[in-house]
Design an enzyme around this catalytic site. Structure first.
Site, PDB file in Angstrom:
ATOM      1  N   ASP A  89       5.790  47.684  -2.995  1.00 32.24           N
ATOM      2  CA  ASP A  89       5.878  46.643  -4.069  1.00 32.24           C
ATOM      3  C   ASP A  89       4.626  46.222  -4.853  1.00 32.24           C
ATOM      4  OD1 ASP A  89       8.766  46.843  -3.272  1.00 32.24           O
ATOM      5  OD2 ASP A  89       8.510  44.760  -2.604  1.00 32.24           O
ATOM      6  N   GLY A 106       7.646  48.469   6.335  1.00 36.65           N
ATOM      7  CA  GLY A 106       8.376  49.420   5.622  1.00 36.65           C
ATOM      8  C   GLY A 106       7.203  50.822   5.569  1.00 36.65           C
TER       9      GLY A 106
END
Length: 555
Positions: free
Chosen positions: A309, A187
């Site tokens: 994250d 991503g």
């Protein structure tokens, strides 16, 4: 300091003092218009010329001249400080009895020099394109950084350590023959373009590498597909890319076929491959490195951790994380505005990224100071009951008229159940926790004969597609430069990251062994969240002994 040098310094300062007096006289006659000149004049007129000369003499001579051997340049602040002698206990600190590190286990990096003939060139100068560069600090082969620096008096007496990153005395590859490739996988994340740009700059400016190509579309770019043609990364191509979010190479998930990847590298004479991605991407990079080594291919494979994250273990933080936390503030502020201005009982919900780790949600909550309830994957969500989230929100709305909720996308799987579907990268698709919360809040208030005005905001992709902020831009530069230094030295199958605020080389097998990490639900970061929001404390969502918990991101 010799008498002649003292005399020279004395004469120079006297001349400077004379010019100061003349300047004061000039200002007095001209009636200064600038505020800083008027301030200088008022301060100076209170002193006589004799007093100024006296101060200069006192400054030059001094009661106790400092010798060169008695001072030390403190690099962190660039100030001159006295060297602390062994006898000066007050300044050096007290010796802690029983506190020591008996063993330090260094994670060595695989080096191509051990198997292949090395160019063995002295790494003294950088590029001739921007002038020669002599390194003042060459990192030794055994320089290391200790990992666990937080210690107790009678704590464990061993620690693991990582090789310190930086330029080496000699380099394995001849820069004239190097052809490098860069690929971004997974991503998007703020700073991807910064890393690409700084890799190109480091290769070209520090080592005069002439050819750097970009692999488009992640690992799919190695498969020869027409829609993923490689591009030549010239200085013009990367010149302004760092001002934009995303990646100029594009990205994708999946597409890992080891034989086709090796064939691509061999056919194009690639000897350095820079792979930017998360723990899954790094596992693939390690397979490439091992396969190259086993096939007797003199190819260095380097990883640069990328995860929105912040769940790659061992490193202080991943690049782009602070930018994402900063970008999330706009969404939280919007949620608060909506909650305050929409009556009755306004509640704003913001869903942030965080598949299995709640680092973005917790840091955004703490940075904001406007969040009333923060929900993360590491902590169970208890909706009802005296200690439930819904009764707490009702109380908070009655107290202040509104409430703001931040929820990580991976939170609440015990309520919604785990989805069995996966994406192309093998990641499990997550249930819609944001919409679920909105529905439950409205129903709860309705059962209490109250109306709730709930506004749901999902800025997930917005916070990862923005350009890197100044802090992350600097971090990207450090990672990229040191990745190139490591590759040129012949290291392979390693990743580069910040450990205790020092850039280190970490063997990829060690990095992925304990990744992805999660936030400690019993740690200090979560305690800070509870004290900031005042929300009820719930049980951890997992057994901490079964996974890696790490609060390294925040001390």
């Amino acid at each position: 300091m010799s008498e002649s040098s003292n005399l020279i310094s004395y004469e120079k300062i006297l001349i400077a003092g004379l010019f100061t007096l003349l300047y004061i006289q000039y200002l007095n006659e001209k009636k200064p218009k600038r505020p800083q000149d008027a301030k200088l004049l008022n301060k100076s007129l209170s002193k006589t010329p004799d007093s100024i000369i006296s101060e200069i003499k006192s400054f030059v001579s001094g009661p106790k001249p400092i010798k060169d051997e008695d001072i030390n340049i403190k690099k962190k602040t660039m100030q001159v400080v006295p060297i602390l002698s062994e006898e000066n206990v007050e300044l050096r600190g007290k010796l802690i009895e029983g506190a020591s590190i008996a063993q330090i286990r260094l994670h060595e990096i695989k080096n191509l020099k051990d198997k292949f003939e090395s160019a063995n060139l002295i790494n003294e100068t950088g590029s001739r394109k921007r002038g020669s560069l002599t390194y003042n600090k060459i990192i030794g082969e055994e320089d290391f950084i200790v990992s666990d620096i937080v210690r107790k008096r009678q704590g464990h007496g061993s620690s693991e350590a990582f090789v310190r990153a930086g330029p080496r005395h000699t380099i394995h590859f001849d820069p004239k023959t190097v052809r490098a490739a860069i690929v971004t996988c997974g991503g998007l994340c703020p700073g991807l373009n910064n890393v690409i740009r700084e890799l190109v700059h480091s290769l070209r400016y520090l080592y005069d590498v002439e050819s750097v190509i970009g692999i488009r579309g992640g690992y799919n770019g190695f498969l020869g597909k027409e829609e993923y043609p490689p591009i030549e990364l010239t200085l013009d191509v990367v010149a302004d890319c760092h001002h934009s979010g995303g990646t100029i190479l594009a990205s994708s998930r999946g597409g890992f076929e080891i034989n086709k990847i090796i064939d691509f590298l061999v056919d194009r004479n690639i000897c350095q491959l820079y792979v930017i991605g998360g723990d899954g991407t790094h596992r693939g990079a390690n397979i490439i490195a091992e396969e190259c080594f086993n096939r007797n291919l003199n190819i260095s494979v380097i990883g640069i951790p990328k995860t929105i994250d912040n769940d790659v273990d061992l490193i202080d933080r991943s690049f782009g994380f602070t930018t994402s936390v900063e970008a999330a503030q706009a969404a939280i502020l919007s949620a608060k505005t909506e909650a305050r201005c929409n009556l009755p009982n306004g509640i704003g919900i913001v869903k942030l990224m965080g598949r299995s780790a709640g680092f973005i949600a917790t840091h955004a909550t703490l940075a904001s100071g406007d969040v009333d309830l923060c929900l993360v994957p590491e902590v169970e969500i208890e909706l009802d009951g005296e200690n439930g989230c819904l009764p707490f929100l009702l109380r908070r709305v009655k107290e202040q008229g509104h409430a703001v909720v931040v929820v990580a996308e991976g939170a609440g799987e015990s309520l919604l159940g785990k989805n069995t579907e996966t994406d192309a990268g093998g990641n499990r698709k997550l249930p819609p926790i944001g919409e679920f919360l909105k529905t439950k809040i409205v129903e709860y208030f309705k059962n209490k004969h109250l109306e709730a005005t709930v506004k749901y905001i999902d800025p997930s992709y917005m916070i990862r597609s923005v350009p890197a902020n100044a802090s992350d831009s600097l971090y990207c530069m450090l990672l990229s430069q040191n990745a190139v230094h490591g590759a040129m030295a012949g290291y392979t199958a390693f990743s580069v990251g910040l450990v205790n605020n020092r850039v280190c080389y970490i063997p990829i097998p060690r990095l992925v062994a304990t990744s992805p990490r999660v936030m400690d639900p019993l740690g200090r970061t979560w305690e800070r969240v509870l004290s900031s929001t005042g929300q009820p404390q719930h049980l951890p969502a997992f057994d901490s002994s079964t996974c890696v918990v790490n609060d390294r991101t925040m001390v």
